[in-house]
Design a protein around this motif. Sequence first.
Motif, mmCIF file in Angstrom:
data_model
loop_
_atom_site.group_PDB
_atom_site.id
_atom_site.type_symbol
_atom_site.label_atom_id
_atom_site.label_comp_id
_atom_site.label_asym_id
_atom_site.label_seq_id
_atom_site.Cartn_x
_atom_site.Cartn_y
_atom_site.Cartn_z
ATOM 1 N N PRO A 37 26.879 -38.619 -38.436
ATOM 2 C CA PRO A 37 26.162 -37.354 -38.639
ATOM 3 C C PRO A 37 26.407 -36.411 -37.274
ATOM 4 C CG PRO A 37 24.708 -39.314 -38.002
ATOM 5 C CD PRO A 37 26.210 -39.877 -38.456
ATOM 6 N N LEU A 38 26.413 -35.339 -37.529
ATOM 7 C CA LEU A 38 26.502 -34.234 -36.387
ATOM 8 C C LEU A 38 25.118 -33.517 -35.948
ATOM 9 C CD1 LEU A 38 28.739 -32.567 -34.887
ATOM 10 C CD2 LEU A 38 28.744 -30.828 -36.894
ATOM 11 N N HIS A 39 24.959 -33.710 -34.562
ATOM 12 C CA HIS A 39 23.981 -32.966 -33.942
ATOM 13 C C HIS A 39 24.529 -31.500 -33.178
ATOM 14 C CE1 HIS A 39 21.596 -36.757 -34.519
ATOM 15 N NE2 HIS A 39 22.830 -37.153 -34.230
ATOM 16 N N LEU A 40 23.815 -30.695 -33.297
ATOM 17 C CA LEU A 40 24.219 -29.366 -32.900
ATOM 18 C C LEU A 40 23.184 -28.979 -31.780
ATOM 19 C CD1 LEU A 40 25.823 -26.555 -32.982
ATOM 20 C CD2 LEU A 40 24.010 -25.897 -34.700
ATOM 21 N N LEU A 41 23.722 -28.425 -30.580
ATOM 22 C CA LEU A 41 23.020 -27.891 -29.351
ATOM 23 C C LEU A 41 23.740 -26.617 -29.047
ATOM 24 C CD1 LEU A 41 22.320 -29.800 -26.282
ATOM 25 C CD2 LEU A 41 23.593 -27.708 -25.962
ATOM 26 N N GLY A 42 22.743 -25.681 -28.475
ATOM 27 C CA GLY A 42 23.259 -24.357 -28.106
ATOM 28 C C GLY A 42 22.271 -24.187 -26.844
ATOM 29 N N HIS A 43 23.199 -23.758 -25.727
ATOM 30 C CA HIS A 43 22.510 -23.315 -24.384
ATOM 31 C C HIS A 43 22.481 -21.995 -24.190
ATOM 32 C CE1 HIS A 43 23.215 -22.628 -19.938
ATOM 33 N NE2 HIS A 43 21.951 -23.183 -19.768
ATOM 34 N N SER A 44 21.251 -21.402 -23.716
ATOM 35 C CA SER A 44 20.853 -20.289 -23.668
ATOM 36 C C SER A 44 21.533 -19.100 -24.858
ATOM 37 C CB SER A 44 21.685 -19.782 -22.291
ATOM 38 O OG SER A 44 21.356 -18.480 -21.808
ATOM 39 N N PHE A 45 22.321 -17.985 -24.419
ATOM 40 C CA PHE A 45 22.820 -17.499 -25.442
ATOM 41 C C PHE A 45 23.530 -18.386 -26.600
ATOM 42 C CE2 PHE A 45 26.705 -15.330 -27.401
ATOM 43 C CZ PHE A 45 26.040 -14.220 -28.184
ATOM 44 N N GLY A 46 23.922 -19.653 -26.293
ATOM 45 C CA GLY A 46 24.515 -20.377 -27.444
ATOM 46 C C GLY A 46 23.455 -20.859 -27.963
ATOM 47 N N GLY A 47 22.218 -20.908 -27.783
ATOM 48 C CA GLY A 47 21.018 -21.294 -28.610
ATOM 49 C C GLY A 47 21.068 -20.339 -29.581
ATOM 50 N N GLN A 48 20.835 -19.113 -29.145
ATOM 51 C CA GLN A 48 20.656 -18.027 -30.285
ATOM 52 C C GLN A 48 21.948 -17.897 -31.503
ATOM 53 O OE1 GLN A 48 19.415 -14.319 -28.579
ATOM 54 N NE2 GLN A 48 17.239 -15.494 -28.471
ATOM 55 N N VAL A 49 23.023 -18.445 -30.904
ATOM 56 C CA VAL A 49 24.303 -18.331 -31.829
ATOM 57 C C VAL A 49 24.102 -19.562 -32.753
ATOM 58 C CG1 VAL A 49 26.644 -18.822 -31.898
ATOM 59 C CG2 VAL A 49 25.931 -17.189 -30.151
ATOM 60 N N ALA A 50 23.513 -20.687 -32.195
ATOM 61 C CA ALA A 50 23.357 -21.910 -33.221
ATOM 62 C C ALA A 50 22.346 -21.763 -34.080
ATOM 63 C CB ALA A 50 22.946 -23.081 -32.072
ATOM 64 N N ARG A 51 21.288 -20.719 -33.608
ATOM 65 C CA ARG A 51 20.202 -20.542 -34.829
ATOM 66 C C ARG A 51 20.834 -19.763 -35.556
ATOM 67 N NH1 ARG A 51 15.492 -16.568 -32.206
ATOM 68 N NH2 ARG A 51 17.172 -15.154 -32.347
ATOM 69 N N GLU A 52 21.634 -18.899 -35.366
ATOM 70 C CA GLU A 52 22.427 -17.899 -36.489
ATOM 71 C C GLU A 52 22.999 -18.732 -37.313
ATOM 72 O OE1 GLU A 52 23.192 -14.569 -38.188
ATOM 73 O OE2 GLU A 52 21.681 -14.583 -36.566
ATOM 74 N N ALA A 53 23.782 -19.798 -36.719
ATOM 75 C CA ALA A 53 24.570 -20.730 -37.870
ATOM 76 C C ALA A 53 23.614 -21.409 -38.631
ATOM 77 C CB ALA A 53 25.500 -21.589 -36.728
ATOM 78 N N VAL A 54 22.629 -21.854 -38.124
ATOM 79 C CA VAL A 54 21.557 -22.769 -39.097
ATOM 80 C C VAL A 54 20.993 -21.763 -40.041
ATOM 81 C CG1 VAL A 54 19.462 -24.069 -39.111
ATOM 82 C CG2 VAL A 54 21.218 -24.388 -37.156
ATOM 83 N N LEU A 55 20.525 -20.567 -39.771
ATOM 84 C CA LEU A 55 20.087 -19.727 -40.553
ATOM 85 C C LEU A 55 20.946 -19.290 -41.821
ATOM 86 C CD1 LEU A 55 17.728 -17.545 -38.382
ATOM 87 C CD2 LEU A 55 16.783 -19.231 -39.847
ATOM 88 N N ALA A 56 22.093 -19.069 -41.293
ATOM 89 C CA ALA A 56 23.022 -18.637 -42.453
ATOM 90 C C ALA A 56 23.550 -19.807 -43.271
ATOM 91 C CB ALA A 56 24.369 -18.135 -41.684
ATOM 92 N N GLU A 57 23.680 -20.962 -42.763
ATOM 93 C CA GLU A 57 24.019 -22.097 -43.503
ATOM 94 C C GLU A 57 22.872 -22.352 -44.603
ATOM 95 O OE1 GLU A 57 26.448 -25.009 -45.001
ATOM 96 O OE2 GLU A 57 26.922 -23.662 -43.134
ATOM 97 N N ALA A 58 21.555 -22.177 -44.107
ATOM 98 C CA ALA A 58 20.334 -22.364 -44.921
ATOM 99 C C ALA A 58 20.263 -21.466 -46.026
ATOM 100 C CB ALA A 58 19.007 -22.378 -44.176
ATOM 101 N N ALA A 59 20.669 -19.956 -45.791
ATOM 102 C CA ALA A 59 20.545 -19.234 -46.827
ATOM 103 C C ALA A 59 21.745 -19.445 -47.933
ATOM 104 C CB ALA A 59 20.736 -17.552 -46.117
ATOM 105 N N ALA A 60 22.982 -19.829 -47.352
ATOM 106 C CA ALA A 60 24.182 -20.151 -48.148
ATOM 107 C C ALA A 60 24.033 -21.184 -49.148
ATOM 108 C CB ALA A 60 25.539 -20.194 -47.413
ATOM 109 N N GLY A 61 22.733 -22.237 -48.676
ATOM 110 C CA GLY A 61 22.734 -23.412 -49.354
ATOM 111 C C GLY A 61 21.415 -23.246 -50.094
ATOM 112 N N ALA A 62 21.066 -22.024 -50.550
ATOM 113 C CA ALA A 62 19.736 -21.906 -51.302
ATOM 114 C C ALA A 62 19.642 -22.593 -52.556
ATOM 115 C CB ALA A 62 19.738 -20.540 -51.389
ATOM 116 N N ASP A 63 20.812 -23.479 -52.972
ATOM 117 C CA ASP A 63 20.610 -23.922 -54.065
ATOM 118 C C ASP A 63 20.453 -25.441 -53.989
ATOM 119 O OD1 ASP A 63 22.856 -24.937 -52.821
ATOM 120 O OD2 ASP A 63 24.443 -24.677 -54.473
ATOM 121 N N GLY A 64 20.166 -25.874 -52.737
ATOM 122 C CA GLY A 64 19.526 -27.151 -52.270
ATOM 123 C C GLY A 64 20.386 -28.117 -51.570
ATOM 124 N N ALA A 65 21.764 -27.510 -51.239
ATOM 125 C CA ALA A 65 22.705 -28.137 -50.512
ATOM 126 C C ALA A 65 22.208 -28.353 -49.156
ATOM 127 C CB ALA A 65 23.844 -27.181 -50.462
#
Length: 298
Positions: free
Chosen positions: A111-139
Amino acid sequence: MSMPPFLTLPSGARALRVATARGDFAALRAEPAGPVRGSALLIPGFTGSKEDFVALLEPLAAAGYRVTTVDQRGQYETGGPDDPAAYAVAELGADVRALSAALLAEDGAGPLHLLGHSFGGQVAREAVLAEAAAGADGAALPWASLTLMSTGPGAIDPAEAERTRLLTGVLASMGLEEIWQVMQRMEEDGGERARRPSPEVAAFLHRRWLANVPQALITTGGHLVAAPDRVDELAAVIAAGLPALVLSGERDYAWPVPEQTAMARRLGARRTVVADAGHSPNAERPAATAEALLALWG
């Protein structure tokens, strides 16, 4: 500017480049001596680099995790084009998604754990939100957890925003070396740096600064002073089953610590404050920071 306490890699760690569908990224990798319990991807902040996490490599690998930390696009040894569009947060978030896919494709990644520091945290947040939107079919999301370290819900503190605007404003007319000399004089005159780097680390900080792509600093700095609050969107993803941690030091110049605590509450995330640490607990108090991460990952 984050400052690693040292640069020597622990046993079992090495420098490498991670190949992804969006290009190659300079990275540091620490491997556990025994079985791999899981993997971690660590994303640095504004003006930072993979070396900001060097003190976390040994304790996390010793606990059984394969740890990879990268230079983001435009940082230090990754490089990037002179194109503002390449450094939009959505593009950097897409880089994190590509890096995550590449790491998960490795043998025995776990399993992969994601961490973002400072501005990197907002980049990580962006990745999670984009992935969640792309996986709207339940992935399912590719990450087993998300840690936001020294990161806030939106724009940085007004005083820090003013300094960042000053920096991004002069980047169009001054060279990186000239700006570096000005920053050093300001630190000396103001006595701001309580922790002086070793000569080796000081030389590295200079070298890293000069390797930044100026346009990356301009664009990402512009995001920091005007970042939107997307906490409610992320809270919905966390509520759907993504374990999350908001971690900070007990003082922070970029986002006030109470603001980070309120963000954790809104997210429904765990909250850890590392004693006697500032904006970079990963570098200032790595043992306590590793302990907090392992409590989440385990």
